[in-house]
Design an enzyme around this catalytic site. Structure first.
Site, PDB file in Angstrom:
ATOM      1  N   GLY A  71       1.037  -1.220   0.029  1.00 32.19           N
ATOM      2  CA  GLY A  71       0.247   0.542  -0.342  1.00 32.19           C
ATOM      3  C   GLY A  71       0.487   1.561  -0.121  1.00 32.19           C
ATOM      4  N   ASN A 149      -7.874   3.672   8.886  1.00 32.20           N
ATOM      5  CA  ASN A 149      -7.840   2.638   9.140  1.00 32.20           C
ATOM      6  C   ASN A 149      -7.878   2.297  11.172  1.00 32.20           C
ATOM      7  OD1 ASN A 149      -5.651   4.849   8.224  1.00 32.20           O
ATOM      8  ND2 ASN A 149      -4.440   3.149   9.916  1.00 32.20           N
ATOM      9  N   GLN A 177      -7.930  -0.735   3.604  1.00 26.32           N
ATOM     10  CA  GLN A 177      -9.242  -1.426   4.488  1.00 26.32           C
ATOM     11  C   GLN A 177     -10.353  -1.663   4.261  1.00 26.32           C
ATOM     12  OE1 GLN A 177      -7.818  -2.726   7.395  1.00 26.32           O
ATOM     13  NE2 GLN A 177      -5.843  -1.696   7.735  1.00 26.32           N
ATOM     14  N   SER A 197      -2.696  -4.028  -0.306  1.00 25.02           N
ATOM     15  CA  SER A 197      -2.118  -4.571   0.732  1.00 25.02           C
ATOM     16  C   SER A 197      -2.287  -6.019   0.706  1.00 25.02           C
ATOM     17  CB  SER A 197      -1.585  -3.386   1.698  1.00 25.02           C
ATOM     18  OG  SER A 197      -0.407  -4.122   2.341  1.00 25.02           O
ATOM     19  N   HIS A 199      -1.062  -7.981   2.751  1.00 30.00           N
ATOM     20  CA  HIS A 199      -0.941  -8.913   3.868  1.00 30.00           C
ATOM     21  C   HIS A 199      -2.296  -7.613   5.082  1.00 30.00           C
ATOM     22  CE1 HIS A 199       0.970  -5.429   6.402  1.00 30.00           C
ATOM     23  NE2 HIS A 199       1.081  -4.800   5.206  1.00 30.00           N
ATOM     24  N   THR A 235      12.421  -7.157 -10.131  1.00 26.22           N
ATOM     25  CA  THR A 235      11.672  -7.963 -10.745  1.00 26.22           C
ATOM     26  C   THR A 235      10.414  -8.656  -9.890  1.00 26.22           C
ATOM     27  OG1 THR A 235      13.949  -9.147 -10.515  1.00 26.22           O
ATOM     28  CG2 THR A 235      12.828 -10.406 -10.195  1.00 26.22           C
ATOM     29  N   CYS A 329       1.721   1.787  11.605  1.00 19.88           N
ATOM     30  CA  CYS A 329       3.126   2.706  10.626  1.00 19.88           C
ATOM     31  C   CYS A 329       3.408   3.985  11.570  1.00 19.88           C
ATOM     32  CB  CYS A 329       3.121   2.946  10.551  1.00 19.88           C
ATOM     33  SG  CYS A 329       2.631   1.258   8.641  1.00 19.88           S
TER      34      CYS A 329
END
Length: 387
Positions: A71, A149, A177, A197, A199, A235, A329
């Site tokens: 994200g 969030n 979220q 995102s 996870h 990659t 965060c």
């Protein structure tokens, strides 16, 4: 000791079905998706299948899906890419955004960018009319999250999208979220850019999506290879991409079932808090109309003053309960949440808050365990304060 995890807005465990889908691409199907041989081609086919799955889920075209590291990168990509591609210098956003948006918007000042912050109401809603008032000839982008969030408020993204479209302004939303929790369709919401995102929805860490609508003004800011049609060098994270697609598929298929589960747990939690604390706690954000899996709570002493949230967090951790005091965060920072400050809470109340974010595997027994321990912890904190 028993461990109860109520921090799913920070991260989630990888679903076993997701891990199963990923495993071959760590082992026997380990090719680089940009290599010309058979192993590489196998990886490329798997990536393109995943791209199609994700595109279908959000109502996009496969070519509009760009894989990123998550994200934060996707938010950076939207803001920097739009600003570099247009004549405008202003980014309209809010103080309630994730720091991946707020800090990126602030960083653009070094290159002539200008963040314009629209204020929310006391529940965290952004009034679409305020967005329209803020738009002018210098506007390069509007960026507002779908679901907050920290407090779970759902923004009126569709209405804001219509305003942006009418003014021919690119519109970005961080849907980290909301994807997998509530319906997300880029055409229905009027989005030109979108961030996802892995996870947060029982997928792996280190993988995300940046959606970019065809023909939207944008320039890449990450270079170094021809990957992703020269829009994002590097990659490809093949196992992560496979895992993200599987996680999104599972989340959308189970969305309604999970929503009912979250609503049931939330109802049990609030009823228990009412019984134990009465008016000595408050829910921050929209108590009725936000997403059911995020609950931000402030606890008050008998005089109505906020308790020490950091101490509350540590005491709950000792009891085996994992919660947070805001975004993952910013957790650990000894300052009020910028979101709670943004909706007008005073510092003491904001600092007394904790966030519970529920997951699909949480149980009613775990809610009861939390209620037992939160009463114990707060009584202990009150006794210590009086001593």
């Amino acid at each position: 000791m028993k461990t109860v995890y109520f921090d799913h807005a920070a991260t989630t465990p990888v679903d076993e079905r997701v891990l199963e889908a990923m495993t071959p691409y760590f082992t026997n199907q380990y090719g680089n998706a940009n290599s010309p041989h058979q192993l590489g081609n196998n990886a490329k086919v798997a990536v393109e299948d995943a791209r199609e799955t994700i595109a279908e889920i959000i109502g996009a075209e496969p070519a509009e899906i760009i894989f990123t590291s998550g994200g934060t990168e996707s938010d950076n990509t939207a803001i920097k890419g739009a600003l570099n591609a247009t004549a405008g210098s202003e980014i309209i956003t809010s103080h309630l955004e994730h720091h991946a948006v707020v800090h990126t918007a602030e960083a653009t000042k070094r290159d002539g960018g200008k963040p314009i912050y629209v204020e929310s109401d006391s529940k965290g809603y952004i009034d679409p009319a305020k967005i329209e008032e803020a738009i002018n000839d210098d506007t390069a982008l509007v960026s507002l999250m779908h679901v907050n969030n920290e407090i779970g408020t759902i923004n009126p993204i569709k209405e804001i999208g219509e305003i942006c479209s009418n003014h021919d302004i690119p519109f970005h939303s961080d849907t980290v979220q909301s994807v997998g929790k509530i319906p997300v369709d880029v055409d229905e919401l009027g989005l030109d850019f979108l961030s996802i995102s892995g996870h947060k929805i029982y997928g792996p860490k280190g993988i995300g999506v940046f959606y970019m609508r065809h023909a939207t003004p944008w320039l890449p800011w990450m270079h170094g290879g021809s990957q992703e049609r020269r829009r994002r060098g590097g990659t490809l994270n093949v196992p992560g991409i496979i895992g993200l697609a599987k996680a999104m598929e599972l989340a959308v298929n189970d969305m309604n079932e999970h929503k009912k589960h979250f609503q049931s747990l939330r109802k049990r939690l609030i009823a228990g808090l009412d019984d134990i604390f009465g008016n000595r706690y408050q829910i921050n954000g929209d108590k009725e109309n936000g997403v059911p899996h995020i609950i931000n709570i402030s606890f008050l002493d008998p005089e109505g003053e906020g308790l020490d949230g950091e101490m509350l967090l540590l005491n709950l951790d000792v009891e085996g309960i994992c919660v947070s005091n805001g975004s993952a965060c910013t957790s650990g920072a000894m300052e009020p949440s910028h979101v709670l400050d943004g909706i007008g809470l005073d510092n003491k109340t904001a600092n007394s808050s904790i966030r519970l974010s529920l997951g699909k595997d949480n149980t009613a027994d775990e809610i009861d365990y939390f209620l037992e321990k939160i009463e114990l912890v707060i009584n202990r904190m009150m006794s210590t304060a009086e001593a």
